[in-house]
Design an enzyme around this catalytic site. Structure first.
Site, PDB file in Angstrom:
ATOM      1  N   GLY A   1      -1.885  -8.371  -4.660  1.00 44.98           N
ATOM      2  CA  GLY A   1      -1.155  -7.222  -5.486  1.00 44.98           C
ATOM      3  C   GLY A   1      -1.976  -6.549  -6.035  1.00 44.98           C
ATOM      4  O   GLY A   1      -1.668  -6.003  -7.030  1.00 44.98           O
TER       5      GLY A   1
ATOM      6  N   GLY B   1      -3.873  -3.907  -4.909  1.00 48.51           N
ATOM      7  CA  GLY B   1      -3.567  -2.511  -4.651  1.00 48.51           C
ATOM      8  C   GLY B   1      -4.427  -2.127  -3.760  1.00 48.51           C
ATOM      9  O   GLY B   1      -5.134  -1.152  -3.599  1.00 48.51           O
ATOM     10  N   SER B   2      -4.672  -2.956  -2.491  1.00 45.95           N
ATOM     11  CA  SER B   2      -5.315  -2.755  -1.525  1.00 45.95           C
ATOM     12  C   SER B   2      -5.172  -1.460  -0.696  1.00 45.95           C
ATOM     13  O   SER B   2      -6.066  -0.609  -0.332  1.00 45.95           O
ATOM     14  CB  SER B   2      -5.775  -4.033  -0.427  1.00 45.95           C
ATOM     15  OG  SER B   2      -4.215  -4.302  -0.068  1.00 45.95           O
ATOM     16  N   SER B   3      -3.899  -1.123  -0.618  1.00 49.39           N
ATOM     17  CA  SER B   3      -3.469   0.147   0.382  1.00 49.39           C
ATOM     18  C   SER B   3      -4.015   1.298  -0.593  1.00 49.39           C
ATOM     19  O   SER B   3      -4.771   2.361   0.259  1.00 49.39           O
ATOM     20  CB  SER B   3      -2.097   0.245   0.454  1.00 49.39           C
ATOM     21  OG  SER B   3      -1.245  -0.956   0.830  1.00 49.39           O
TER      22      SER B   3
ATOM     23  N   ALA C   1      -6.463   1.642  -2.790  1.00 48.95           N
ATOM     24  CA  ALA C   1      -7.866   1.413  -2.726  1.00 48.95           C
ATOM     25  C   ALA C   1      -8.737   1.832  -1.319  1.00 48.95           C
ATOM     26  O   ALA C   1      -9.546   2.737  -1.536  1.00 48.95           O
ATOM     27  CB  ALA C   1      -8.425   0.005  -3.249  1.00 48.95           C
TER      28      ALA C   1
ATOM     29  N   ASP D   1      -1.523   3.298  -9.043  1.00 51.22           N
ATOM     30  CA  ASP D   1      -2.481   2.628  -8.293  1.00 51.22           C
ATOM     31  C   ASP D   1      -3.793   3.381  -7.648  1.00 51.22           C
ATOM     32  O   ASP D   1      -4.690   3.270  -7.478  1.00 51.22           O
ATOM     33  CB  ASP D   1      -1.990   1.732  -7.171  1.00 51.22           C
ATOM     34  CG  ASP D   1      -1.011   2.367  -6.420  1.00 51.22           C
ATOM     35  OD1 ASP D   1      -0.627   3.577  -6.627  1.00 51.22           O
ATOM     36  OD2 ASP D   1      -0.091   1.601  -5.414  1.00 51.22           O
TER      37      ASP D   1
HETATM   38  O1  PMV Z   1       3.565  -4.195  -6.487  1.00 47.81           O
HETATM   39  P1  PMV Z   1       2.472  -3.281  -7.071  1.00 47.81           P
HETATM   40  O2  PMV Z   1       1.351  -4.122  -7.845  1.00 47.81           O
HETATM   41  O3  PMV Z   1       1.822  -2.116  -6.136  1.00 47.81           O
HETATM   42  O4  PMV Z   1       3.157  -2.715  -8.238  1.00 47.81           O
HETATM   43  C1  PMV Z   1       4.228  -1.883  -8.168  1.00 47.81           C
HETATM   44  C2  PMV Z   1       4.520  -1.084  -9.544  1.00 47.81           C
HETATM   45  C3  PMV Z   1       6.023  -0.249  -9.492  1.00 47.81           C
HETATM   46  O5  PMV Z   1       6.056   0.442 -10.759  1.00 47.81           O
HETATM   47  C4  PMV Z   1       7.049  -1.187  -9.181  1.00 47.81           C
HETATM   48  C5  PMV Z   1       5.902   0.720  -8.442  1.00 47.81           C
HETATM   49  C6  PMV Z   1       4.809   1.827  -8.789  1.00 47.81           C
HETATM   50  O6  PMV Z   1       4.643   2.467  -7.696  1.00 47.81           O
HETATM   51  O7  PMV Z   1       4.912   2.246  -9.821  1.00 47.81           O
END
Ligand code: PMV
Length: 283
Positions: A73, A75-77, A79, A116
């Site tokens: 989790g 954020g590889s997409s 990045a 992200d």
């Molecule tokens: O699941 P992750 O690490 O991509 O985090 C999502 C965070 C959210 O606030 C639920 C969604 C977002 O895009 O901000």
């Protein structure tokens, strides 16, 4: 000339879910990176294909490698999308990169605040409000501990569940978001001051609200409790919830104790440094 680009992964520190609904969040870029270079792509090529379709030339071949597992989790997409766009157009401004990468993420994933994408481009630690503010924060030596649950979070499903909850109980969920926004503002000030005791308490409050929203899990709770019992200043889930990673702030003298407690509770401690540099040309 052959070039290589890289972009960092991220960890959400405060404000997940609330940020989708216009509230602020705080995100940090991490020392794990995704690298893009010339070559035949393997695995999930959706984001590379979309970057080529948007800015590249047909037939272009780029591939991505990651220093971290896609299941954490981190954020590889976002990045990979950012690193690919930078590879295709090295002279693009950060703003241009953001708009293009965010569009690709929304086209493929349907929803998301873009926090992200901002972390992958700008790096460091950011105060972020969707479509409004990307503000670098000057943070020194954040004593962060990260524990992976071993469970991959389904971000899209969790966001959908929260959206359903919002329809059923709008007043209650809005109140939760307002409370998260308030503690995120507080954290912004206390993080710059380096008051990690207080920032830890704010993480605990944030976790209380996330639990209320229904996005925590037994595994997350047991790692969070283990960290707290071992003397952490505070702990919470990071990201959508349901799995992925928990984060914790510690007094450095307690780091080993907290890490051991997380391991003993069945988590995997992941050593990363926060506040990493944003997207860059490697060569
Ligand atoms: O699941 P992750 O690490 O991509 O985090 C999502 C965070 C959210 O606030 C639920 C969604 C977002 O895009 O901000």
């Amino acid at each position: 000339m052959k070039i290589t680009t890289s972009a960092p992964g991220k960890l959400m520190l405060f404000g997940e879910h609330a940020v989708v609904y216009g509230r602020p969040c705080i995100v940090t870029a991490i020392s794990e990176r995704l690298t893009v270079r010339e070559g035949n792509p393997i695995g999930d090529t959706r984001f590379l294909d979309a970057a080529i379709a948007l800015w590249g030339k047909p037939g272009m071949k780029i591939s991505a490698t990651s220093s971290f597992s896609g299941t954490y989790g981190f954020g590889s997409s976002s990045a990979v999308t950012v690193a690919a766009l930078k590879y295709i157009r090295p002279s693009a401004s950060n703003r241009e990169l953001f708009d293009a990468a965010y569009k690709i993420i929304l086209d493929i994933q349907g929803k998301g605040s873009g926090f992200d994408v901002a972390a992958a481009i700008y790096g460091g630690t950011l105060y972020y409000i969707k479509n409004k503010i990307i503000e670098p924060m000057n943070i020194k030596n954040m004593p962060l501990v990260v524990g992976y649950t071993g469970v991959k979070a389904d971000t899209v499903a969790l966001m959908a569940a929260v959206s359903e909850k919002m329809k059923a109980q709008p007043d209650r969920v809005e109140r939760i978001y307002d409370a998260i926004a308030k503690l995120t503002e507080d954290a912004k000030v206390k993080m710059v001051e380096g008051d990690w005791e207080r920032v830890g308490r704010l993480m605990d409050f944030n976790q209380d609200y996330l639990r209320d929203l229904g996005v925590s899990s037994e595994k997350l709770e047991s790692l969070i409790l283990a960290a707290k019992n071992a003397g952490a200043c505070g702990a919470k889930l990071s990201g959508a919830g349901g799995g992925d990673c928990m984060i914790s702030l510690v007094d450095e003298r307690n780091r080993k104790k907290v890490e051991d407690a997380i391991t003993k509770a069945g988590g995997q401690v992941i050593h990363i440094a926060p506040g990493a540099q944003g997207v860059r040309l490697e060569s």
